[in-house]
Design a protein around this motif. Structure first.
Motif: not given
Length: 220
Positions: A67-94
């Motif tokens: 559910t967390t991964i799906d929520a992140m991928n539904n964000n159009e901007d997520y794909g352009s995030f750096s690895s650092r920001n993707k990791f932050l987004t994962f933990f915040f969302t999870f």
């Protein structure tokens, strides 16, 4: 309650009813038969998705992850995030997902007196988190020209899992409004890890260490 004749049984409905059962009964069902009888579904409907109650326990954590991964991928901007920001987004969302289900999660993590027993339900989640972390570091490594500058994938993925366990314990004990201290811990820990890999660790490592020491002092 709707019966299986009137409503299609899915893995999501079983998970939802199981979590409600645990909280409403202040305990876990003794058997698949008892659980199915109480929520008015057939045993074969349960076994179509889960092989045992233990596998259902693990599936709940897997559902939090997907559910967390799906929520992140539904964000159009997520794909352009750096690895650092993707990791932050994962933990915040999870951890937002865990907060929405905090009563069940706290109950599940304190089910047994032995901490190791409580961690067994996270076995599949461990693989998911390590896989997610592996993908991030491999993505970073692909952008580096020289082998000597590439980061060790296995070390990063194992570190991500232990980082999650630290944050999980922190969140469980967090009594701050809106769990704002957990948000600070997520940000500081993720930035520290990435700074370590970028070879600029000192200030952030010290900052993170001071934060942990302060929290430890407050806990005691």
């Amino acid at each position: 309650m709707a019966t299986s004749k009137n409503k299609k049984v899915t893995s999501q409905t079983i998970i939802s009813k199981y979590m409600n059962y645990v909280l409403e009964n202040d305990g876990y069902p003794k058997s698949v038969y008892r659980f199915c009888n109480d929520i008015n579904i057939k045993e074969e409907e349960f076994y179509a998705f889960f092989g045992s109650l233990e596998s259902l326990d693990r599936a709940i954590w897997n559902a939090f992850f997907t559910t967390t991964i799906d929520a992140m991928n539904n964000n159009e901007d997520y794909g352009s995030f750096s690895s650092r920001n993707k990791f932050l987004t994962f933990f915040f969302t999870f951890f937002e997902m865990l907060t929405l289900n905090r009563s069940y999660v706290l109950f599940a993590l304190k089910r047994y007196d032995m901490p190791f027993e409580n961690l067994k339900q996270l076995k599949s989640l461990r693989d998911h988190i390590k896989g997610f972390a592996t993908g991030l570091i491999e993505e970073d490594n692909d952008e580096k020209l020289f082998k000597v500058t590439k980061n060790p994938v296995k070390l990063f993925s194992e570190g991500a899992w232990f980082q999650f366990l630290f944050l999980l314990k922190f969140w469980v004990d967090d009594e701050s409004a809106g769990f704002e201290k957990t948000d600070v811990a997520i940000e500081k820990s993720v930035n520290t890890v990435f700074d370590l890999f970028d070879n600029t660790p000192l200030n952030n490592v010290l900052d993170f260490g001071k934060f942990l020491w302060k929290e430890k002092t407050m806990w005691n």
